[in-house]
Enzyme design. Structure first.
Site, PDB file in Angstrom:
ATOM      1  N   GLY A   1       0.812  -1.200   0.000  1.00  0.00           N
ATOM      2  CA  GLY A   1       0.000   0.000   0.000  1.00  0.00           C
ATOM      3  C   GLY A   1       0.850   1.256   0.000  1.00  0.00           C
ATOM      4  O   GLY A   1       1.460   1.580  -0.999  1.00  0.00           O
TER       5      GLY A   1
ATOM      6  N   HIS B   1       5.736  -5.940 -11.413  1.00  0.00           N
ATOM      7  CA  HIS B   1       5.454  -5.711 -10.002  1.00  0.00           C
ATOM      8  C   HIS B   1       4.588  -6.815  -9.410  1.00  0.00           C
ATOM      9  O   HIS B   1       4.807  -7.246  -8.280  1.00  0.00           O
ATOM     10  CB  HIS B   1       4.743  -4.365  -9.844  1.00  0.00           C
ATOM     11  CG  HIS B   1       4.664  -3.882  -8.427  1.00  0.00           C
ATOM     12  ND1 HIS B   1       5.759  -3.411  -7.745  1.00  0.00           N
ATOM     13  CD2 HIS B   1       3.610  -3.787  -7.559  1.00  0.00           C
ATOM     14  CE1 HIS B   1       5.394  -3.041  -6.524  1.00  0.00           C
ATOM     15  NE2 HIS B   1       4.097  -3.266  -6.381  1.00  0.00           N
TER      16      HIS B   1
ATOM     17  N   ASP C   1       9.364  -4.294 -13.691  1.00  0.00           N
ATOM     18  CA  ASP C   1       8.538  -3.587 -12.718  1.00  0.00           C
ATOM     19  C   ASP C   1       8.658  -2.080 -12.961  1.00  0.00           C
ATOM     20  O   ASP C   1       9.672  -1.468 -12.634  1.00  0.00           O
ATOM     21  CB  ASP C   1       9.002  -3.933 -11.300  1.00  0.00           C
ATOM     22  CG  ASP C   1       8.075  -3.422 -10.224  1.00  0.00           C
ATOM     23  OD1 ASP C   1       7.284  -2.494 -10.502  1.00  0.00           O
ATOM     24  OD2 ASP C   1       8.130  -3.952  -9.101  1.00  0.00           O
TER      25      ASP C   1
ATOM     26  N   SER D   1       6.359  -4.792  -1.861  1.00  0.00           N
ATOM     27  CA  SER D   1       6.142  -3.400  -2.234  1.00  0.00           C
ATOM     28  C   SER D   1       6.318  -2.506  -1.003  1.00  0.00           C
ATOM     29  O   SER D   1       7.391  -2.508  -0.390  1.00  0.00           O
ATOM     30  CB  SER D   1       4.773  -3.256  -2.889  1.00  0.00           C
ATOM     31  OG  SER D   1       4.643  -2.028  -3.553  1.00  0.00           O
ATOM     32  N   TRP D   2       5.289  -1.715  -0.599  1.00  0.00           N
ATOM     33  CA  TRP D   2       5.419  -0.918   0.614  1.00  0.00           C
ATOM     34  C   TRP D   2       5.776  -1.805   1.800  1.00  0.00           C
ATOM     35  O   TRP D   2       6.496  -1.371   2.716  1.00  0.00           O
ATOM     36  CB  TRP D   2       4.117  -0.164   0.908  1.00  0.00           C
ATOM     37  CG  TRP D   2       3.978   0.205   2.352  1.00  0.00           C
ATOM     38  CD1 TRP D   2       3.179  -0.391   3.286  1.00  0.00           C
ATOM     39  CD2 TRP D   2       4.693   1.240   3.054  1.00  0.00           C
ATOM     40  NE1 TRP D   2       3.341   0.205   4.519  1.00  0.00           N
ATOM     41  CE2 TRP D   2       4.271   1.207   4.401  1.00  0.00           C
ATOM     42  CE3 TRP D   2       5.657   2.182   2.670  1.00  0.00           C
ATOM     43  CZ2 TRP D   2       4.763   2.071   5.368  1.00  0.00           C
ATOM     44  CZ3 TRP D   2       6.150   3.059   3.636  1.00  0.00           C
ATOM     45  CH2 TRP D   2       5.702   2.997   4.970  1.00  0.00           C
TER      46      TRP D   2
END
Length: 311
Positions: free
Chosen positions: A43, A292, A264, A115-116
């Site tokens: 996120g 990604h 990505d 990711s985050w």
């Protein structure tokens, strides 16, 4: 498609009072006597999903999942404009992880995310390296200002028409501008800002197999996601620029596997490469054919790493 472990339900769950009026949803699944591992969602603001449980051998792992402040099943929810985000920062999330570890009586745990979630994993591990046994992260992001600028400005050169719509009449720092829109007292303004934000996030990944661009209604999930991402990224995650890579030497005694897709566009591979160079002993695996999103190759590598570390 590669097979994951069968679906599993939590054997325990709850809401942990982490202070500042926040209750963080958590759940544990797998083997209560198994190796502890914590999954960090992306996120910021995406929340955990049942599919995340299926990356772990339920006979060998005690898996902890939680929804970070303001999203998923945690309360208060960021979709509510009355929810105060002043106490929702990276430092707060790191502290929440440590509070949850102690609450569950876990001495040390494997940390994984994407990711985050990789940013949060690194921030936590560099703060509490003695509490981390291994790190397995995928789609590497360290939330540097250069990475944020690329995602919401630079990558627009690949999608000029879509980026022009995303920019609209806004000028300057688009992330900060959208953060202001997500705090607007007019619900219509917030809804349209969230719609535009989600469409752009999807557009950046639209060249990947199976990708779709959001065209449905805007609900609580989208409102919380857009509000939290813009809140965090307009402050560069409250991290000193480049600090997570600069301080990666603190992880020298922690085995790490970094998994990334060369295609990505959201998180260019140079960040993963720089992190691997700064982290003594980290293993970098790059899938030349994925972006990604997850892929069979990336899932296979992650399953293999978790299998190896399950002892």
């Amino acid at each position: 498609m590669i097979d994951l472990y069968p679906p599993v339900e939590p054997y325990d769950k709850g809401l942990l009072d982490v202070g500042d009026g926040n209750l963080v949803y958590w759940e544990t699944c797998g083997n209560p006597a198994g190796k502890p591992a914590v999954m960090l969602h992306g996120g910021p603001g995406q929340g955990c999903t049942p599919g995340m449980r299926r990356m772990f051998d339920p006979a060998r792992y005690r898996v902890v999942l939680f929804d970070q402040r303001g999203c998923g099943r945690s309360t208060p929810h960021a979709s509510d404009p009355a929810t105060d985000l002043r106490h929702n920062t990276t430092d707060h999330l790191v502290a929440d992880m440590e509070r949850l570890r102690k609450h569950l009586g876990i001495e040390r745990w494997l940390v994984t995310g994407g990711s985050w979630g990789t940013t949060l994993a690194l921030a936590y591990a560099e703060r509490f390296p003695e509490r981390v046994t291994e790190i397995v992260v995928i789609s590497i992001s360290t939330t540097r200002p250069s990475e944020i600028d690329w995602l919401y400005h630079g990558v627009g050169r690949f999608f000029p028409e879509e980026w022009a719509r995303f920019r609209g009449d806004l000028t300057g720092d688009l992330v900060a501008a959208y953060a202001r829109l997500m705090e607007d007292p007019d619900a219509r303004v917030r809804t349209e800002a969230a719609r535009s934000w989600c469409v752009w996030e999807d557009t950046v990944l639209s060249l990947e197999p199976g990708a779709t661009v959001h065209n449905g209604p805007i609900g609580e999930w989208e409102l919380a996601f857009a509000r939290l991402v813009t809140h965090y990224y307009s402050h560069a995650g409250w991290l000193e620029p480049g600090a997570l890579i600069r301080d990666a030497g603190l992880l020298r005694d922690i085995p790490g596997v970094l998994i990334h897709g060369r295609r990505d566009l959201s998180c260019p591979v140079d960040t993963a490469w720089e992190l691997a160079r700064a982290w003594p002993g980290a293993e970098l695996l790059i899938d030349d054919d994925s972006g990604h999103h997850s892929s069979d190759v990336k899932r296979t590598w992650k399953l293999a790493a978790l299998e190896r570390f399950a002892v």
